[in-house]
Design a protein around this motif. Structure first.
Motif, PDB file in Angstrom:
ATOM      1  N   MET A  65     -35.692  29.606 -11.480  1.00  0.00           N
ATOM      2  CA  MET A  65     -36.060  28.328 -10.855  1.00  0.00           C
ATOM      3  C   MET A  65     -35.464  27.174 -11.649  1.00  0.00           C
ATOM      4  O   MET A  65     -35.525  27.173 -12.878  1.00  0.00           O
ATOM      5  CB  MET A  65     -37.588  28.182 -10.778  1.00  0.00           C
ATOM      6  CG  MET A  65     -38.074  26.920 -10.087  1.00  0.00           C
ATOM      7  SD  MET A  65     -39.878  26.714 -10.196  1.00  0.00           S
ATOM      8  CE  MET A  65     -40.456  28.199  -9.406  1.00  0.00           C
ATOM      9  N   VAL A  66     -34.900  26.207 -10.927  1.00  0.00           N
ATOM     10  CA  VAL A  66     -34.396  24.984 -11.538  1.00  0.00           C
ATOM     11  C   VAL A  66     -35.125  23.809 -10.877  1.00  0.00           C
ATOM     12  O   VAL A  66     -35.075  23.645  -9.651  1.00  0.00           O
ATOM     13  CB  VAL A  66     -32.874  24.830 -11.354  1.00  0.00           C
ATOM     14  CG1 VAL A  66     -32.395  23.538 -12.016  1.00  0.00           C
ATOM     15  CG2 VAL A  66     -32.137  26.033 -11.907  1.00  0.00           C
ATOM     16  N   HIS A  67     -35.804  23.027 -11.685  1.00  0.00           N
ATOM     17  CA  HIS A  67     -36.628  21.910 -11.204  1.00  0.00           C
ATOM     18  C   HIS A  67     -35.924  20.604 -11.599  1.00  0.00           C
ATOM     19  O   HIS A  67     -35.635  20.396 -12.779  1.00  0.00           O
ATOM     20  CB  HIS A  67     -38.007  22.007 -11.851  1.00  0.00           C
ATOM     21  CG  HIS A  67     -39.016  21.025 -11.343  1.00  0.00           C
ATOM     22  ND1 HIS A  67     -40.340  21.077 -11.713  1.00  0.00           N
ATOM     23  CD2 HIS A  67     -38.916  19.970 -10.492  1.00  0.00           C
ATOM     24  CE1 HIS A  67     -41.010  20.096 -11.128  1.00  0.00           C
ATOM     25  NE2 HIS A  67     -40.162  19.410 -10.384  1.00  0.00           N
ATOM     26  N   LEU A 108     -41.600  14.817 -11.676  1.00  0.00           N
ATOM     27  CA  LEU A 108     -40.624  15.240 -12.681  1.00  0.00           C
ATOM     28  C   LEU A 108     -41.024  16.591 -13.279  1.00  0.00           C
ATOM     29  O   LEU A 108     -42.206  16.946 -13.318  1.00  0.00           O
ATOM     30  CB  LEU A 108     -40.527  14.195 -13.787  1.00  0.00           C
ATOM     31  CG  LEU A 108     -39.741  12.924 -13.464  1.00  0.00           C
ATOM     32  CD1 LEU A 108     -39.911  11.910 -14.588  1.00  0.00           C
ATOM     33  CD2 LEU A 108     -38.266  13.238 -13.227  1.00  0.00           C
ATOM     34  N   PRO A 109     -40.061  17.352 -13.770  1.00  0.00           N
ATOM     35  CA  PRO A 109     -40.372  18.636 -14.423  1.00  0.00           C
ATOM     36  C   PRO A 109     -41.312  18.433 -15.603  1.00  0.00           C
ATOM     37  O   PRO A 109     -41.157  17.483 -16.380  1.00  0.00           O
ATOM     38  CB  PRO A 109     -39.011  19.141 -14.881  1.00  0.00           C
ATOM     39  CG  PRO A 109     -38.018  18.445 -14.025  1.00  0.00           C
ATOM     40  CD  PRO A 109     -38.608  17.100 -13.732  1.00  0.00           C
ATOM     41  N   PRO A 110     -42.318  19.304 -15.768  1.00  0.00           N
ATOM     42  CA  PRO A 110     -43.269  19.151 -16.883  1.00  0.00           C
ATOM     43  C   PRO A 110     -42.705  19.597 -18.220  1.00  0.00           C
ATOM     44  O   PRO A 110     -43.277  19.270 -19.269  1.00  0.00           O
ATOM     45  CB  PRO A 110     -44.432  20.047 -16.462  1.00  0.00           C
ATOM     46  CG  PRO A 110     -43.798  21.104 -15.615  1.00  0.00           C
ATOM     47  CD  PRO A 110     -42.686  20.419 -14.874  1.00  0.00           C
ATOM     48  N   ALA A 111     -41.618  20.387 -18.210  1.00  0.00           N
ATOM     49  CA  ALA A 111     -41.056  20.904 -19.465  1.00  0.00           C
ATOM     50  C   ALA A 111     -39.593  21.251 -19.240  1.00  0.00           C
ATOM     51  O   ALA A 111     -39.174  21.524 -18.108  1.00  0.00           O
ATOM     52  CB  ALA A 111     -41.828  22.140 -19.922  1.00  0.00           C
ATOM     53  N   PRO A 112     -38.765  21.273 -20.303  1.00  0.00           N
ATOM     54  CA  PRO A 112     -37.354  21.640 -20.140  1.00  0.00           C
ATOM     55  C   PRO A 112     -37.153  23.119 -19.860  1.00  0.00           C
ATOM     56  O   PRO A 112     -36.155  23.508 -19.246  1.00  0.00           O
ATOM     57  CB  PRO A 112     -36.721  21.225 -21.472  1.00  0.00           C
ATOM     58  CG  PRO A 112     -37.844  21.185 -22.440  1.00  0.00           C
ATOM     59  CD  PRO A 112     -39.054  20.785 -21.662  1.00  0.00           C
ATOM     60  N   SER A 113     -38.084  23.970 -20.310  1.00  0.00           N
ATOM     61  CA  SER A 113     -37.968  25.400 -20.017  1.00  0.00           C
ATOM     62  C   SER A 113     -39.344  26.051 -20.102  1.00  0.00           C
ATOM     63  O   SER A 113     -40.204  25.633 -20.888  1.00  0.00           O
ATOM     64  CB  SER A 113     -37.006  26.078 -21.002  1.00  0.00           C
ATOM     65  OG  SER A 113     -37.520  26.024 -22.317  1.00  0.00           O
ATOM     66  N   LEU A 114     -39.552  27.061 -19.261  1.00  0.00           N
ATOM     67  CA  LEU A 114     -40.813  27.797 -19.212  1.00  0.00           C
ATOM     68  C   LEU A 114     -40.499  29.256 -18.926  1.00  0.00           C
ATOM     69  O   LEU A 114     -39.447  29.585 -18.350  1.00  0.00           O
ATOM     70  CB  LEU A 114     -41.739  27.238 -18.123  1.00  0.00           C
ATOM     71  CG  LEU A 114     -42.208  25.789 -18.262  1.00  0.00           C
ATOM     72  CD1 LEU A 114     -42.846  25.311 -16.976  1.00  0.00           C
ATOM     73  CD2 LEU A 114     -43.188  25.654 -19.422  1.00  0.00           C
ATOM     74  N   LYS A 115     -41.465  30.135 -19.274  1.00  0.00           N
ATOM     75  CA  LYS A 115     -41.276  31.548 -18.999  1.00  0.00           C
ATOM     76  C   LYS A 115     -42.578  32.165 -18.492  1.00  0.00           C
ATOM     77  O   LYS A 115     -43.673  31.755 -18.877  1.00  0.00           O
ATOM     78  CB  LYS A 115     -40.823  32.293 -20.253  1.00  0.00           C
ATOM     79  CG  LYS A 115     -39.407  31.991 -20.694  1.00  0.00           C
ATOM     80  CD  LYS A 115     -38.993  32.868 -21.870  1.00  0.00           C
ATOM     81  CE  LYS A 115     -37.544  32.588 -22.264  1.00  0.00           C
ATOM     82  NZ  LYS A 115     -37.096  33.458 -23.401  1.00  0.00           N
TER      83      LYS A 115
END
Length: 809
Positions: A123-125, A146-153
């Motif tokens: 996913m790209v937000h 806006l995205p809540p974080a630059p990367s998540l897992k």
């Protein structure tokens, strides 16, 4: 025109899926934003959901010019939910993007995406620009997305995007999805599901729950046109309202699919609960936008969602603004499985703490019904130890102690507690002893949808709203109409409510305990000012007044003025005024003391705190005086007769207790000279005082015997079961007309009194002139400036002239 089956030799980087329905005004601009991308490696799949305008022709025109555009048409409207699914199943790209038919992509959207997906995230937000109908941007709304974080897992993706967010923002158009992980999820969606509203929310939740990797970028790659499509921020019609609140299909799709997602059970429960709440809250928000309600809007919501969260959201939104809420309430909504058998299990609901008449009535009613063979349950918004009166043996006491953190939680706890008790004890009838509170109307609407019958008890005279200058009547009338029966304290009240359009109403007197219990006047909860010493209560007095020293309703100043006339004729007479001083009446109490000094009787008047021995208190007096301007069912009239003391009172002709009672001497309201004269006569004749009180007590015992009160109560229970009142001759008959005359007389007396303070001289004169015109049986001209929200004046005034020809009030 290129067809989906005519595949190119290499799969494109991005497939842009564009669901459309009658988007002829914007579709060309939307597609051209795709064709103008700085990175041209994309395909554009337009899914036409059975448009009836020129949308298809515009798409075909662009497809003829550029083979990257293709169109798939639905033979019927299947909603954007299915249009997206159709597009995804036809897509060949490595990544999927979604574009609404009235929005556009930033010119570099594909290029930025390609540069950021080297790690192949699921996913790209990305960010977006939001523009209103007027062309102005809405940066605040865009910032929320806006995205809540630059990367998540893993599970953190769902948690950050939804579970920890204040609201579920279910947009799919501000994200790109790796096709290899998204395609199987879309394939699993039912091809038969139709989701007209919030159609992207279950999809967005599904994709977030199943994604393993996520990146967020702040680049604004999407241009959203706010106010197009289903979005709205102005007034709407009822039909538009029904369209906008059709969230249930989206919720149902999510419920069916969520079990297959790789998330823990607690997350599943939270998502379902929060999504239901959000759908309901948004529906209620749209309710307030309806320009011309027809009264069926609430019914629309209650057919889709459980009653408790709907009513809790309404209570949270409208609260005490019942007048705003009432416009959305139509005819009563009856539960399909209301019990039709005779009542067997009766619940008494009580919503007020402290020591007072309402609590006492509930205690006595519980015992009365239990002795009559009913199974009884007490439901109270208090703990058992806080209930000040006996609970009959064998009667369960259910504590309803809702959280008070928010209106929503408070109502859900209260309604849920009642619903559980109804199921646990098999309650078929509930009597509500409820003070007027903001939650009352919402609660009754909820009870209406449960499999039980409800009886709403009004503990005040019906014209109390006029006296309080309150719009309460409209709310009480709505609550009464949505109850199965309305129980009132007098025959006059019964006529009032029938005139007001409530057909299922019955007079039900309060049960009476013909004993003088110690402490029944010891109401310390409202007492903030000490007014004397307890030991003085045993000293003899000629005239006694007891109750709450509350000038507005009890008119204790009238007691003082009447006694001044008594003392003038009979020097040496004593007056005791006994009772607590409410916090709000401290100033009035000081004025009362000043009045005794101004009249020169301060040495003859003693102010005392509440007594603990009521019998001794009353027996220390010769005559009891009552000067209230309004009452409901005054127990203060029983206690003097039990102690063999007569009562002199300002007449309130609607009251049932003093009717035809030889121990209660009624004088016209405000006639101080007459009241003083009656008191003087009684003080001079000990034998008459005692005999009249004994005769009065005998009359009360016959009229308000347990058997008589039970008959009235059973009558109300039967009305709630049959949903009708058995006719007893023509209505309105001569007796009903007499009550109408009483009502109108009291209406203008109370209304005039309510204008007495803080109103202009012209207003008072206008009321007086109108009253005199009416009372003289001359032509009545209704004045809008004198409108009161209490009674259908136009409807009843037609009868008053005839009533007064035959009636002397």
């Amino acid at each position: 025109m290129a067809r989906p089956g005519e595949q190119a030799t290499a799969a494109p980087f991005v497939s842009v899926v564009v669901p459309v329905f009658n988007d002829e005004d914007h579709i060309r601009e939307a597609l051209e934003s795709c064709l103008a991308q700085s990175d041209p490696d994309l395909e554009i799949i337009v899914v036409d959901d059975h448009s009836t305008d020129m949308t298809a022709a515009i798409v075909d025109d662009l497809a003829d010019q550029d083979e990257r555009v293709s169109r798939i048409s639905h033979g019927e409207n299947k909603t954007a939910f299915q249009a997206r699914r159709t597009g995804v199943l036809a897509a060949r790209g490595q990544y999927l993007m979604f574009l609404d038919g009235d929005d556009t992509l930033a010119h570099n959207a594909v290029e930025v995406l390609r540069n950021r997906v080297s790690a192949r995230p699921d996913m790209v937000h990305f960010g977006c620009t939001i523009t209103g109908r007027d062309g102005r941007e809405h940066p605040g709304f865009a910032a929320k997305l806006l995205p809540p974080a630059p990367s998540l897992k893993g599970g953190s993706i769902l948690r950050e995007l939804f579970l920890e967010a204040k609201t579920f923002e279910g947009q799919v158009w501000n994200k790109a999805y790796r096709a290899a992980y998204a395609l199987p999820l879309f394939e699993a969606l039912s091809p038969d599901a139709r989701v007209p509203r919030a159609n992207d929310l279950p999809v967005a939740l599904m994709l977030a729950a199943c994604a393993q990797t996520y990146i967020g970028i702040k680049d604004r790659l999407y241009n959203y046109r706010f106010g197009s499509g289903n979005a709205t921020d102005g007034l709407i019609s009822t039909d538009r309202f029904k369209t906008l609140v059709n969230f249930r299909p989206a919720f149902d799709v999510l419920q069916r699919q969520i079990g297959s997602w790789p998330i823990p059970p607690n997350a599943t429960d939270e998502i379902i609960t929060r999504l239901r709440s959000q759908c309901i809250e948004r529906s209620v928000r749209h309710l307030s936008q309806v320009a011309s309600p027809n009264g069926r809007e609430l019914e629309t919501l209650l057919t889709e969602w459980p009653a408790a969260p709907i009513l809790a959201a309404l209570y949270q939104t409208f609260g005490k603004r019942e007048a705003d809420f009432l416009q959305f309430v139509g005819d009563p909504l009856k539960c399909a499985n209301k019990p039709t058998r005779d009542a067997e299990v009766v619940a008494l609901y009580l919503d007020q703490k402290g020591i007072g008449g309402m609590q006492r009535v509930a205690s006595l009613q519980a015992g009365l019904l239990a002795r009559a063979g009913y199974r009884v349950v007490l439901l109270a918004k208090m703990k058992r130890e806080e209930f000040p009166y006996p609970v009959p043996e064998g009667v369960p006491f259910v504590e309803l102690t809702p959280r008070e953190t928010s209106r929503t939680e408070e109502f859900l706890d209260l309604y849920g507690g009642i619903e559980l008790a109804v199921k646990e004890y098999g309650v078929d009838t509930i009597l509500l002893h409820a003070n007027y509170r903001a939650e009352l109307l919402y609660l009754i609407l909820g009870l209406e949808l449960l499999p039980l019958r409800s009886i709403l008890t009004i503990h005040n005279f019906s014209l109390r709203s006029v006296f309080d200058r309150s719009p309460r009547f409209g709310t009480l009338r709505a609550a009464a109409r949505h109850s199965d029966c309305l129980a009132v304290l007098s025959e006059t009240d019964e006529v009032f409510w029938r005139l007001s359009g409530v057909e299922t109403v019955r007079y039900v007197p309060n049960p009476v305990e013909f004993t003088l219990a110690h402490g029944s006047l010891d109401d310390r909860s409202a007492n903030e000012a000490e007014v004397g010493a307890n030991d003085a209560a045993s000293e003899p007095c000629d005239v006694l007044w007891f109750g709450r020293i509350q000038e507005r309703t009890k008119r204790v100043s009238e007691v003082v003025r009447i006694f001044a006339l008594v003392a003038q004729e009979r020097p040496g007479s004593k007056l005791h005024i006994v009772g607590p001083v409410p916090r709000t009446d401290r100033v009035s109490f000081r004025r009362l003391q000043e009045l005794t000094r101004a009249l020169g009787i301060e040495d003859a008047v003693t102010f005392l705190p509440p007594a603990t021995d009521v019998d001794a208190l009353i027996r220390s007096s010769s005559v009891v005086l009552m000067t209230s301007i309004i009452e409901g069912f005054p127990m203060g009239l029983f206690e003097p007769l039990l102690a063999e003391r007569p009562v002199v009172m300002y007449d309130l002709p609607y009251l049932e207790v003093p009717k035809d009672n030889p121990g209660i001497f009624r004088v016209p309201w405000g006639d101080r000279e007459k009241a003083a004269s009656v008191i003087l006569d009684l003080l001079e004749d000990d034998v008459r005082r005692t005999a009249s009180a004994r005769s009065g007590l005998a009359a009360l015992k016959e009229r308000f015997s347990e058997r008589a009160v039970l008959a009235h109560l059973r009558g109300a229970i039967e009305v709630s079961r049959a949903q009708t009142v058995t006719a007893e001759g023509e209505w309105p008959g001569p007796e009903d007309r007499r009550h109408e005359a009483i009502l109108f007389d009291q209406l203008f007396r109370l209304f005039h009194d309510s204008l007495g303070a803080g109103r202009s001289e012209s207003q008072r004169n206008e009321v007086e002139a109108f009253y005199n015109t009416w009372h003289g049986s001359r032509t009545i001209r209704y004045s809008e400036r004198l409108s009161v929200p209490i009674i259908a004046v136009r409807r009843i005034t037609r009868r008053f002239r005839a009533a007064f020809r035959h009636t002397q009030v």
